[in-house]
Design a protein around this motif. Structure first.
Motif, PDB file in Angstrom:
ATOM      1  N   GLU A  42       7.565  -6.687  11.468  1.00  0.00           N
ATOM      2  CA  GLU A  42       6.551  -5.885  10.753  1.00  0.00           C
ATOM      3  C   GLU A  42       6.646  -6.072   9.271  1.00  0.00           C
ATOM      4  O   GLU A  42       5.461  -6.078   8.663  1.00  0.00           O
ATOM      5  N   THR A  43       7.452  -6.381   8.792  1.00  0.00           N
ATOM      6  CA  THR A  43       7.319  -7.006   7.256  1.00  0.00           C
ATOM      7  C   THR A  43       6.585  -8.119   7.200  1.00  0.00           C
ATOM      8  O   THR A  43       5.509  -8.286   6.123  1.00  0.00           O
ATOM      9  N   LYS A  46       2.970  -7.270   7.412  1.00  0.00           N
ATOM     10  CA  LYS A  46       2.219  -6.519   6.433  1.00  0.00           C
ATOM     11  C   LYS A  46       2.163  -7.728   5.194  1.00  0.00           C
ATOM     12  O   LYS A  46       0.997  -7.698   4.405  1.00  0.00           O
ATOM     13  N   GLN A  49      -0.911  -9.421   5.778  1.00  0.00           N
ATOM     14  CA  GLN A  49      -2.164  -8.809   5.355  1.00  0.00           C
ATOM     15  C   GLN A  49      -2.122  -8.799   3.520  1.00  0.00           C
ATOM     16  O   GLN A  49      -3.378  -9.082   2.823  1.00  0.00           O
ATOM     17  N   TYR A  61      -4.675  -5.408   4.062  1.00  0.00           N
ATOM     18  CA  TYR A  61      -3.686  -4.693   3.871  1.00  0.00           C
ATOM     19  C   TYR A  61      -3.964  -3.257   3.490  1.00  0.00           C
ATOM     20  O   TYR A  61      -3.516  -2.236   3.732  1.00  0.00           O
ATOM     21  N   SER A  62      -4.816  -3.078   2.336  1.00  0.00           N
ATOM     22  CA  SER A  62      -5.413  -1.805   1.930  1.00  0.00           C
ATOM     23  C   SER A  62      -6.177  -0.887   2.887  1.00  0.00           C
ATOM     24  O   SER A  62      -5.681   0.350   3.120  1.00  0.00           O
ATOM     25  N   GLU A  64      -5.138  -0.777   6.042  1.00  0.00           N
ATOM     26  CA  GLU A  64      -4.456  -0.016   6.859  1.00  0.00           C
ATOM     27  C   GLU A  64      -3.215   0.754   5.963  1.00  0.00           C
ATOM     28  O   GLU A  64      -2.847   1.907   6.616  1.00  0.00           O
ATOM     29  N   HIS A  65      -2.774   0.203   4.765  1.00  0.00           N
ATOM     30  CA  HIS A  65      -1.762   1.076   4.131  1.00  0.00           C
ATOM     31  C   HIS A  65      -2.120   1.773   2.839  1.00  0.00           C
ATOM     32  O   HIS A  65      -1.234   2.400   2.274  1.00  0.00           O
ATOM     33  N   GLY A  66      -3.384   1.447   2.367  1.00  0.00           N
ATOM     34  CA  GLY A  66      -3.604   2.079   1.164  1.00  0.00           C
ATOM     35  C   GLY A  66      -3.288   1.090  -0.072  1.00  0.00           C
ATOM     36  O   GLY A  66      -3.158  -0.038   0.131  1.00  0.00           O
ATOM     37  N   PRO A  68      -1.702  -1.094  -2.564  1.00  0.00           N
ATOM     38  CA  PRO A  68      -0.336  -1.775  -2.544  1.00  0.00           C
ATOM     39  C   PRO A  68       0.689  -0.943  -3.156  1.00  0.00           C
ATOM     40  O   PRO A  68       1.795  -0.938  -2.706  1.00  0.00           O
ATOM     41  N   ARG A  73       6.566   0.595  -4.064  1.00  0.00           N
ATOM     42  CA  ARG A  73       7.012   0.408  -2.483  1.00  0.00           C
ATOM     43  C   ARG A  73       8.454  -0.641  -2.512  1.00  0.00           C
ATOM     44  O   ARG A  73       9.162  -0.201  -1.436  1.00  0.00           O
TER      45      ARG A  73
END
Ligand code: HEM
Length: 127
Positions: A42-43, A46, A49, A61-62, A64-66, A68, A73
């Motif tokens: 998973e790392t 990401k 992305q 990336y954004s 899916e995850h908003g 960065p 993080r």
């Protein structure tokens, strides 16, 4: 001529291979492995992305995850100057492995040097 967007210059396949080569080294590194999850699937997903958008590709990336918020993080992990150096060494070796060279590699790596140093959040813990 040469693509204007770095993501187009490296291409999705080489970027994916780079990230896989990088995490293979991270998982074997005595200073890095202990702060990463055992399973880096998973790392790596990401990071592919993130680097896609870092290099000017689509903002997957954004999406899916908003935002960065990379430094935030990384707050849960003790990132010493030594670990930043180790991260960059793993990346440099991964770049060798996938055959990145020349101006592209230099420019990309120099950006990562700046970003890695920005992630440092622990200046005194012993390793
Ligand atoms: C996540 C360490 C630098 C991008 C992580 C994680 C660790 C870590 C432990 C959590 C992995 C997980 O839970 O899956 C480090 C260390 C660095 C460093 C020791 C040394 C300076 C960087 C740099 C970048 C970066 C320079 C970008 C160019 C990311 C991304 C994630 C991540 C995108 C995933 C964030 C998320 O959960 O969405 N890093 N990192 N890191 N790192 Fe780093």
């Amino acid at each position: 001529g040469k693509p204007l967007i770095p993501y187009d210059e490296i291409g999705a396949e080489t970027l994916s291979n780079l990230v896989d080569a990088f995490y293979a080294r991270v998982s074997a590194h005595p200073q890095l492995a202990p702060i990463f999850p055992d399973d880096l699937t998973e790392t790596a997903r990401k990071q592919k992305q993130f680097l896609t958008q870092y290099l000017g590709g689509p903002n997957i990336y954004s999406a899916e995850h908003g935002h960065p918020r990379l430094k935030a993080r990384h707050h849960p992990f003790p990132i010493t100057p030594d670990r930043a150096q180790a991260w960059l060494e793993c990346m440099s070796e991964a770049m060798d492995e996938v055959g990145l060279s020349g101006q592209f590699r230099e420019t990309f790596f120099n950006r990562l040097v700046l970003t890695a140093h920005h992630m440092v959040n622990d200046y005194d813990s012993e390793e």
